[in-house]
Design a protein around this motif. Structure first.
Motif, PDB file in Angstrom:
ATOM      1  N   SER A  77       0.849  -1.179   0.000  1.00 45.00           N
ATOM      2  CA  SER A  77       0.000   0.000   0.000  1.00 45.00           C
ATOM      3  C   SER A  77       0.891   1.239   0.000  1.00 45.00           C
ATOM      4  O   SER A  77       1.985   1.227   0.570  1.00 45.00           O
ATOM      5  CB  SER A  77      -0.916   0.013   1.224  1.00 45.00           C
ATOM      6  N   VAL A  78       0.407   2.302  -0.615  1.00 49.11           N
ATOM      7  CA  VAL A  78       1.164   3.550  -0.676  1.00 49.11           C
ATOM      8  C   VAL A  78       1.308   4.124   0.728  1.00 49.11           C
ATOM      9  O   VAL A  78       0.347   4.189   1.481  1.00 49.11           O
ATOM     10  CB  VAL A  78       0.457   4.566  -1.597  1.00 49.11           C
ATOM     11  N   GLY A  79       2.520   4.512   1.087  1.00 50.65           N
ATOM     12  CA  GLY A  79       2.784   5.091   2.395  1.00 50.65           C
ATOM     13  C   GLY A  79       3.130   4.074   3.461  1.00 50.65           C
ATOM     14  O   GLY A  79       3.355   4.435   4.613  1.00 50.65           O
ATOM     15  N   PHE A  80       3.165   2.784   3.093  1.00 47.53           N
ATOM     16  CA  PHE A  80       3.467   1.726   4.046  1.00 47.53           C
ATOM     17  C   PHE A  80       4.570   0.834   3.480  1.00 47.53           C
ATOM     18  O   PHE A  80       4.702   0.675   2.268  1.00 47.53           O
ATOM     19  CB  PHE A  80       2.229   0.864   4.331  1.00 47.53           C
ATOM     20  N   GLN A  81       5.337   0.227   4.380  1.00 56.12           N
ATOM     21  CA  GLN A  81       6.336  -0.756   3.964  1.00 56.12           C
ATOM     22  C   GLN A  81       5.614  -2.033   3.549  1.00 56.12           C
ATOM     23  O   GLN A  81       4.634  -2.430   4.178  1.00 56.12           O
ATOM     24  CB  GLN A  81       7.293  -1.054   5.109  1.00 56.12           C
ATOM     25  N   SER A  82       6.090  -2.669   2.511  1.00 54.00           N
ATOM     26  CA  SER A  82       5.471  -3.917   2.046  1.00 54.00           C
ATOM     27  C   SER A  82       5.728  -5.038   3.043  1.00 54.00           C
ATOM     28  O   SER A  82       6.730  -5.036   3.749  1.00 54.00           O
ATOM     29  CB  SER A  82       6.037  -4.311   0.686  1.00 54.00           C
ATOM     30  N   SER A  83       4.814  -6.001   3.079  1.00 53.76           N
ATOM     31  CA  SER A  83       4.952  -7.164   3.952  1.00 53.76           C
ATOM     32  C   SER A  83       4.852  -8.421   3.099  1.00 53.76           C
ATOM     33  O   SER A  83       3.915  -8.559   2.308  1.00 53.76           O
ATOM     34  CB  SER A  83       3.838  -7.154   5.003  1.00 53.76           C
ATOM     35  N   VAL A  84       5.817  -9.321   3.240  1.00 47.55           N
ATOM     36  CA  VAL A  84       5.806 -10.593   2.514  1.00 47.55           C
ATOM     37  C   VAL A  84       6.017 -11.698   3.539  1.00 47.55           C
ATOM     38  O   VAL A  84       7.007 -11.702   4.267  1.00 47.55           O
ATOM     39  CB  VAL A  84       6.919 -10.640   1.439  1.00 47.55           C
ATOM     40  N   LYS A  85       5.049 -12.647   3.600  1.00 50.44           N
ATOM     41  CA  LYS A  85       5.142 -13.754   4.555  1.00 50.44           C
ATOM     42  C   LYS A  85       4.797 -15.058   3.857  1.00 50.44           C
ATOM     43  O   LYS A  85       3.913 -15.110   3.007  1.00 50.44           O
ATOM     44  CB  LYS A  85       4.190 -13.528   5.728  1.00 50.44           C
ATOM     45  N   LYS A  86       5.511 -16.107   4.256  1.00 53.01           N
ATOM     46  CA  LYS A  86       5.281 -17.439   3.697  1.00 53.01           C
ATOM     47  C   LYS A  86       4.489 -18.269   4.703  1.00 53.01           C
ATOM     48  O   LYS A  86       4.757 -18.218   5.905  1.00 53.01           O
ATOM     49  CB  LYS A  86       6.610 -18.111   3.375  1.00 53.01           C
ATOM     50  N   TYR A  87       3.523 -19.053   4.217  1.00 54.77           N
ATOM     51  CA  TYR A  87       2.662 -19.863   5.075  1.00 54.77           C
ATOM     52  C   TYR A  87       2.681 -21.309   4.603  1.00 54.77           C
ATOM     53  O   TYR A  87       2.796 -21.587   3.414  1.00 54.77           O
ATOM     54  CB  TYR A  87       1.223 -19.345   5.038  1.00 54.77           C
ATOM     55  N   LEU A  88       2.549 -22.230   5.565  1.00 58.35           N
ATOM     56  CA  LEU A  88       2.485 -23.663   5.293  1.00 58.35           C
ATOM     57  C   LEU A  88       1.370 -24.247   6.152  1.00 58.35           C
ATOM     58  O   LEU A  88       1.386 -24.101   7.375  1.00 58.35           O
ATOM     59  CB  LEU A  88       3.824 -24.342   5.622  1.00 58.35           C
ATOM     60  N   PHE A  89       0.399 -24.905   5.512  1.00 62.60           N
ATOM     61  CA  PHE A  89      -0.734 -25.488   6.214  1.00 62.60           C
ATOM     62  C   PHE A  89      -0.900 -26.944   5.802  1.00 62.60           C
ATOM     63  O   PHE A  89      -0.275 -27.412   4.855  1.00 62.60           O
ATOM     64  CB  PHE A  89      -2.020 -24.709   5.902  1.00 62.60           C
TER      65      PHE A  89
END
Length: 146
Positions: A77-89
């Motif tokens: 999102s504009v004005g925010f740091q990007s977030s990248v997370k990996k998930y395993l289910f």
């Protein structure tokens, strides 16, 4: 025997098609103060497919028919740091609710700006003064040409 072979093949193909599991993945995006963020771009990437969506006005997002149990969620999102997370289910088709994704504000310090010059127009009580050098006139022009 010839009629039995197509029946066995049909049953095998039906079993492999129904063996593919899909699930629903949903989550919430908020800022570091807990305010829910709308219109955040969410991208789900897995070995089998890539899905994109945006959060609604309450910060919620939903992906339907997710085929893989291993995937990566990226929120931008504009004005925010990007977030990248990996998930395993687990490999079942139960709906998944992800933990809240927190986006931190991205501060950018701008360089200073210096404004110099004098105003082209000055207002003094009932008189308006114009700076004549700001206007192009022919040589030896009259004041009324200005």
């Amino acid at each position: 025997m010839k009629k039995l072979l197509p029946l066995i093949l049909l049953a095998f193909f039906q079993f492999t098609v129904s063996a593919q599991t899909t699930r629903q993945v949903k989550g919430l995006v908020a800022d570091s103060t807990g305010i829910k963020l709308s219109a955040v771009g969410i991208r789900l990437t897995s070995p089998t497919d890539t899905l994109t969506t945006i959060t609604n006005s309450e910060g919620l997002f939903t992906f339907k028919n997710v085929k893989s149990s291993v995937f990566t969620i990226a929120a931008t999102s504009v004005g925010f740091q990007s977030s990248v997370k990996k998930y395993l289910f687990k490999d079942d088709n139960t709906p998944i609710t992800l933990p809240v994704i927190i986006l931190n504000y991205e501060n950018q310090l701008l360089n200073e700006v210096t404004v110099s010059g004098t105003p082209a127009v000055t207002i003094k009580e009932d008189t308006v003064e114009y700076r004549a050098s700001d206007y192009e006139l022919r040589e030896n022009a009259l004041a009324e040409d200005l």
